[in-house]
Design a protein around this motif. Structure first.
Motif, short mmCIF file in Angstrom:
data_model
loop_
_atom_site.label_atom_id
_atom_site.label_comp_id
_atom_site.label_asym_id
_atom_site.label_seq_id
_atom_site.Cartn_x
_atom_site.Cartn_y
_atom_site.Cartn_z
N ARG A 7 0.86 -1.28 -0.09
CA ARG A 7 -0.06 0.05 -0.16
C ARG A 7 0.56 1.39 -0.05
N ASP A 8 2.19 0.71 0.82
CA ASP A 8 2.90 2.32 1.13
C ASP A 8 3.82 2.72 -0.69
N GLN A 9 3.79 1.66 -1.11
CA GLN A 9 4.20 1.31 -2.53
C GLN A 9 3.48 2.21 -3.76
N GLN A 10 2.20 1.53 -3.41
CA GLN A 10 1.36 2.44 -4.23
C GLN A 10 1.31 4.09 -3.96
N GLU A 11 1.05 4.34 -3.08
CA GLU A 11 0.88 5.44 -2.76
C GLU A 11 1.55 6.27 -2.78
N ALA A 12 2.94 6.18 -2.72
CA ALA A 12 4.23 7.02 -3.52
C ALA A 12 4.44 6.80 -5.14
N LEU A 13 4.06 5.64 -5.48
CA LEU A 13 3.73 6.12 -6.92
C LEU A 13 2.59 6.71 -7.22
N LEU A 14 1.63 6.96 -5.97
CA LEU A 14 0.12 7.95 -6.81
C LEU A 14 0.65 9.27 -6.16
N LEU A 15 1.40 9.23 -5.46
CA LEU A 15 2.08 10.73 -5.46
C LEU A 15 3.25 11.61 -6.47
N ALA A 16 3.85 9.96 -7.02
CA ALA A 16 5.08 10.58 -7.75
C ALA A 16 4.86 10.85 -8.81
N LEU A 17 3.41 10.19 -9.22
CA LEU A 17 2.62 10.79 -10.55
C LEU A 17 2.30 12.06 -10.24
N LEU A 18 1.02 12.26 -9.95
CA LEU A 18 0.40 13.12 -9.68
C LEU A 18 1.30 14.28 -9.26
N ASN A 19 2.60 14.11 -8.93
CA ASN A 19 3.59 15.41 -8.84
C ASN A 19 4.80 15.66 -9.83
N SER A 20 3.79 14.46 -10.74
CA SER A 20 5.22 14.94 -11.97
C SER A 20 5.05 15.64 -12.86
N THR A 21 4.51 16.86 -12.49
CA THR A 21 4.20 18.27 -13.69
C THR A 21 4.58 19.05 -12.37
N PRO A 22 5.47 19.81 -12.18
CA PRO A 22 5.96 20.50 -10.80
C PRO A 22 6.15 21.88 -11.54
N VAL A 23 5.82 23.05 -11.20
CA VAL A 23 6.22 24.13 -11.25
C VAL A 23 7.64 24.44 -10.78
N VAL A 24 8.70 24.37 -11.51
CA VAL A 24 9.76 24.83 -11.15
C VAL A 24 10.31 26.19 -11.64
N ASN A 25 10.93 27.25 -10.37
CA ASN A 25 10.79 28.39 -10.33
C ASN A 25 10.13 29.34 -11.97
N GLY A 26 8.72 28.94 -11.04
CA GLY A 26 7.73 29.52 -12.18
C GLY A 26 6.93 29.06 -13.25
N VAL A 27 8.00 27.73 -13.89
CA VAL A 27 7.49 27.41 -15.07
C VAL A 27 7.23 25.81 -14.69
N ALA A 28 6.34 25.79 -15.52
CA ALA A 28 6.02 23.86 -15.71
C ALA A 28 6.33 23.13 -15.90
N GLU A 29 6.57 21.90 -15.22
CA GLU A 29 7.45 20.50 -16.18
C GLU A 29 6.75 19.81 -15.88
N ASP A 30 6.83 19.15 -17.10
CA ASP A 30 6.46 17.15 -17.01
C ASP A 30 7.43 16.93 -17.18
N ARG A 31 7.78 15.87 -16.04
CA ARG A 31 8.80 14.68 -16.09
C ARG A 31 8.30 13.57 -16.68
N LEU A 32 7.53 13.20 -17.48
CA LEU A 32 7.58 11.94 -17.88
C LEU A 32 6.59 12.51 -19.70
N ALA A 33 7.57 14.07 -20.05
CA ALA A 33 7.12 14.63 -21.68
C ALA A 33 8.81 14.16 -22.06
N ASP A 34 10.19 14.20 -21.75
CA ASP A 34 11.41 13.40 -22.64
C ASP A 34 11.13 11.99 -22.32
#
Length: 174
Positions: A7-34
């Protein structure tokens, strides 16, 4: 039901997936785009790294983000769960459930199942950060269920500083 470690691993996957589009220095990034970065991300989170798996992960991420933000109904996740079955597995420890899904949809299905488990066991605790400029999500584990920011050190301080500045500015204008 999955064991606590799973369950902890699946929850970590969920949060990592949800958080794979952060804003860094004011710019939205997509960690799954490349594709190369995405392949590495997928493997780091238990995936195969295939392009088909990535397509379903991105679809699941986008849908889950909207569901958690409340801009899309949970029923919109249904197409991502087609041909996915949860089968019981009996062991001396009891019954556990094994996810049976097409390989390219397994990670996406695990993330959706983790979202469902969080909704069931901790209703209302998975939420977007209260900073409107942030695109991250958090699971509130506080006793009071009042966490608002993905990070108190970053978003919390930033939002508190803005409110203080606004109050000071408003007081000077009066």
């Amino acid at each position: 039901m999955a064991d606590p470690e799973q369950r902890d691993q699946q929850e970590a996957l969920l949060l990592a997936l949800l958080n794979s589009t952060p804003v860094v220095n004011g710019v939205a990034e997509d960690r799954l785009a490349d594709p190369e970065e995405a392949r590495s991300w997928q493997r780091a989170h238990g995936g195969s790294g295939t392009a088909a798996e990535l397509r379903t992960l991105v679809a699941a991420r986008d849908a889950l983000q909207e569901v958690v933000r409340g801009t899309r109904p949970a029923t919109s996740l249904a197409p991502l769960l087609e041909d996915v079955v949860s089968r019981p597995r009996l062991s001396p420890a009891g019954v556990s459930w094994q996810l049976d899904a097409p390989a390219e949809r397994r990670m996406a299905a695990e993330a959706i199942m983790a979202w469902s488990a969080v909704q069931e066991t901790m209703p209302g605790r998975l939420r977007p950060c209260a900073n409107p400029e942030c695109r991250l999500f958090l699971v509130d584990r506080s006793r009071t269920n009042k966490a608002r920011w993905c990070s108190m050190a970053v978003c919390g301080n930033r939002m508190k500083a803005r409110r203080h500045y606004q109050r000071t500015r408003d007081a000077v204008a009066d």
